[in-house]
Design a protein around this motif. Structure first.
Motif, mmCIF file in Angstrom:
data_model
loop_
_atom_site.group_PDB
_atom_site.id
_atom_site.type_symbol
_atom_site.label_atom_id
_atom_site.label_comp_id
_atom_site.label_asym_id
_atom_site.label_seq_id
_atom_site.Cartn_x
_atom_site.Cartn_y
_atom_site.Cartn_z
ATOM 1 N N ARG A 48 0.828 -1.208 0.000
ATOM 2 C CA ARG A 48 0.000 0.000 0.000
ATOM 3 C C ARG A 48 0.862 1.258 0.000
ATOM 4 O O ARG A 48 0.649 2.180 -0.797
ATOM 5 C CB ARG A 48 -0.948 -0.018 1.204
ATOM 6 C CG ARG A 48 -1.949 -1.176 1.157
ATOM 7 C CD ARG A 48 -2.746 -1.280 2.449
ATOM 8 N NE ARG A 48 -3.676 -0.170 2.617
ATOM 9 C CZ ARG A 48 -4.909 -0.154 2.157
ATOM 10 N NH1 ARG A 48 -5.389 -1.201 1.478
ATOM 11 N NH2 ARG A 48 -5.695 0.884 2.358
ATOM 12 N N SER A 49 1.837 1.310 0.897
ATOM 13 C CA SER A 49 2.715 2.482 0.941
ATOM 14 C C SER A 49 3.613 2.536 -0.294
ATOM 15 O O SER A 49 3.901 3.624 -0.814
ATOM 16 C CB SER A 49 3.558 2.462 2.214
ATOM 17 O OG SER A 49 4.267 1.251 2.338
ATOM 18 N N ALA A 50 4.035 1.362 -0.782
ATOM 19 C CA ALA A 50 4.851 1.348 -1.995
ATOM 20 C C ALA A 50 4.060 1.852 -3.195
ATOM 21 O O ALA A 50 4.613 2.522 -4.081
ATOM 22 C CB ALA A 50 5.362 -0.067 -2.251
ATOM 23 N N THR A 51 2.773 1.567 -3.234
ATOM 24 C CA THR A 51 1.928 2.064 -4.326
ATOM 25 C C THR A 51 1.890 3.587 -4.330
ATOM 26 O O THR A 51 1.958 4.222 -5.394
ATOM 27 C CB THR A 51 0.499 1.507 -4.190
ATOM 28 O OG1 THR A 51 0.548 0.080 -4.282
ATOM 29 C CG2 THR A 51 -0.407 2.047 -5.281
ATOM 30 N N LEU A 52 1.806 4.184 -3.161
ATOM 31 C CA LEU A 52 1.808 5.651 -3.079
ATOM 32 C C LEU A 52 3.125 6.223 -3.591
ATOM 33 O O LEU A 52 3.147 7.241 -4.289
ATOM 34 C CB LEU A 52 1.560 6.089 -1.635
ATOM 35 C CG LEU A 52 0.179 5.733 -1.060
ATOM 36 C CD1 LEU A 52 0.093 6.149 0.409
ATOM 37 C CD2 LEU A 52 -0.934 6.389 -1.868
ATOM 38 N N LEU A 53 4.239 5.562 -3.243
ATOM 39 C CA LEU A 53 5.540 6.022 -3.726
ATOM 40 C C LEU A 53 5.632 5.907 -5.249
ATOM 41 O O LEU A 53 6.131 6.816 -5.927
ATOM 42 C CB LEU A 53 6.668 5.217 -3.078
ATOM 43 C CG LEU A 53 6.947 5.491 -1.603
ATOM 44 C CD1 LEU A 53 8.075 4.584 -1.108
ATOM 45 C CD2 LEU A 53 7.320 6.954 -1.368
ATOM 46 N N LEU A 54 5.158 4.794 -5.786
ATOM 47 C CA LEU A 54 5.209 4.611 -7.234
ATOM 48 C C LEU A 54 4.328 5.630 -7.953
ATOM 49 O O LEU A 54 4.709 6.162 -9.001
ATOM 50 C CB LEU A 54 4.776 3.190 -7.594
ATOM 51 C CG LEU A 54 5.797 2.089 -7.281
ATOM 52 C CD1 LEU A 54 5.182 0.714 -7.484
ATOM 53 C CD2 LEU A 54 7.025 2.240 -8.162
ATOM 54 N N ARG A 55 3.168 5.911 -7.384
ATOM 55 C CA ARG A 55 2.314 6.934 -8.007
ATOM 56 C C ARG A 55 2.963 8.306 -7.942
ATOM 57 O O ARG A 55 2.864 9.093 -8.882
ATOM 58 C CB ARG A 55 0.947 6.939 -7.323
ATOM 59 C CG ARG A 55 0.085 5.755 -7.710
ATOM 60 C CD ARG A 55 -1.195 5.687 -6.921
ATOM 61 N NE ARG A 55 -2.046 4.582 -7.381
ATOM 62 C CZ ARG A 55 -3.069 4.094 -6.713
ATOM 63 N NH1 ARG A 55 -3.400 4.621 -5.530
ATOM 64 N NH2 ARG A 55 -3.776 3.102 -7.197
ATOM 65 N N GLY A 56 3.633 8.602 -6.860
ATOM 66 C CA GLY A 56 4.356 9.862 -6.775
ATOM 67 C C GLY A 56 5.478 9.932 -7.788
ATOM 68 O O GLY A 56 5.720 10.981 -8.412
ATOM 69 N N ALA A 57 6.179 8.809 -7.976
ATOM 70 C CA ALA A 57 7.258 8.768 -8.966
ATOM 71 C C ALA A 57 6.716 8.990 -10.370
ATOM 72 O O ALA A 57 7.301 9.735 -11.177
ATOM 73 C CB ALA A 57 7.988 7.428 -8.878
ATOM 74 N N VAL A 58 5.595 8.356 -10.678
ATOM 75 C CA VAL A 58 4.989 8.526 -12.001
ATOM 76 C C VAL A 58 4.548 9.973 -12.205
ATOM 77 O O VAL A 58 4.745 10.548 -13.281
ATOM 78 C CB VAL A 58 3.793 7.566 -12.164
ATOM 79 C CG1 VAL A 58 2.991 7.897 -13.420
ATOM 80 C CG2 VAL A 58 4.288 6.122 -12.219
ATOM 81 N N LEU A 59 3.964 10.581 -11.184
ATOM 82 C CA LEU A 59 3.537 11.971 -11.305
ATOM 83 C C LEU A 59 4.728 12.881 -11.572
ATOM 84 O O LEU A 59 4.657 13.772 -12.429
ATOM 85 C CB LEU A 59 2.813 12.410 -10.029
ATOM 86 C CG LEU A 59 2.340 13.859 -9.990
ATOM 87 C CD1 LEU A 59 1.385 14.158 -11.134
ATOM 88 C CD2 LEU A 59 1.680 14.186 -8.657
#
Length: 228
Positions: A48-59
């Motif tokens: 869950r927390s890794a998903t937030l990091l990946l979405r931030g990276a994509v943004l």
């Protein structure tokens, strides 16, 4: 103008020099830094927390991509015989392999036990990237602005924040792994990707008035365009 390998080779070097490397590099570096946080901090991260990091990276990466078609010399290149769609496609083709390598590195930086479903999160990344490219292409087609990247980056950031806050939870676009809306959300991400591809394709051809300008300039030749 006929597209040949020789023509593409001649165009590749100037197009590569014209790429907004600072903006692209800054977005890519910020994304890599976000993805590296679990390894840099030695903290326990779950999917869950890794998903937030990946979405931030994509943004971060997509904000850099909004600058891809910036061209300070746009008013000059508008009259060249090479079509804009070819120059745009060449810019995208030069960046695409680097983007694929970047995404691979971002995913590998996340510890294996914390990675969300790779196919699903890659679909999100692809949709976000194509949205940024479509917005950039549409801005170039619909306006005479030479460097819309900064405005588009701000608009994309604001739209992303508003969507995260205002979209109904059942749409699932920002669901986290194991949430009940996760699967439905990625069906919606597929629709976003398809819509962005259509907008991107529709924004490729030049408006009629610019095609006429280029045709007129090529017929007149440099001697007729230069003041006496």
């Amino acid at each position: 103008m006929r597209v040949t390998p020789g023509l593409l080779g001649q165009l590749a070097r100037p197009v590569l020099r014209a790429l907004p490397r600072r903006a692209l590099g800054a977005g890519a570096a910020a994304g890599l830094l976000l993805a590296a946080l679990p390894r840099l901090t030695s903290a326990d991260f779950d999917p869950r927390s890794a998903t937030l990091l990946l979405r931030g990276a994509v943004l971060a990466f997509t904000l850099g991509l909004t600058f891809l078609l910036d061209d300070p010399a746009r008013q000059v290149t508008a009259a060249v015989p090479t079509r804009r769609i070819l120059r745009t496609a060449l810019r995208t083709a030069l960046v695409a392999p680097l983007a694929a390598l970047w995404w691979t590195a971002v995913v590998l930086l996340i510890p294996a036990q914390a990675r969300p479903p790779i196919g699903d999160i890659t679909l999100e990344a692809a949709a976000a990237v194509v949205v940024a490219l479509a917005a950039s292409a549409a801005s170039i087609r619909l306006t005479d602005e030479a460097e819309p990247g900064q405005r588009l980056a701000i608009a994309l950031l604001a739209t992303s924040m508003a969507a995260a806050l205002l979209l109904p939870a059942e749409w699932g676009l920002f669901a986290l792994p194991k949430d009940k809306w996760w699967a439905a959300g990625h069906d919606h991400w597929a629709f976003v990707l398809a819509g962005a591809v259509l907008v991107w394709a529709a924004s490729g051809p030049e408006p009629v008035r610019r095609r006429r300008l280029r045709l007129t300039a090529s017929r007149l030749g440099p001697s007729r365009l230069t003041p006496s």
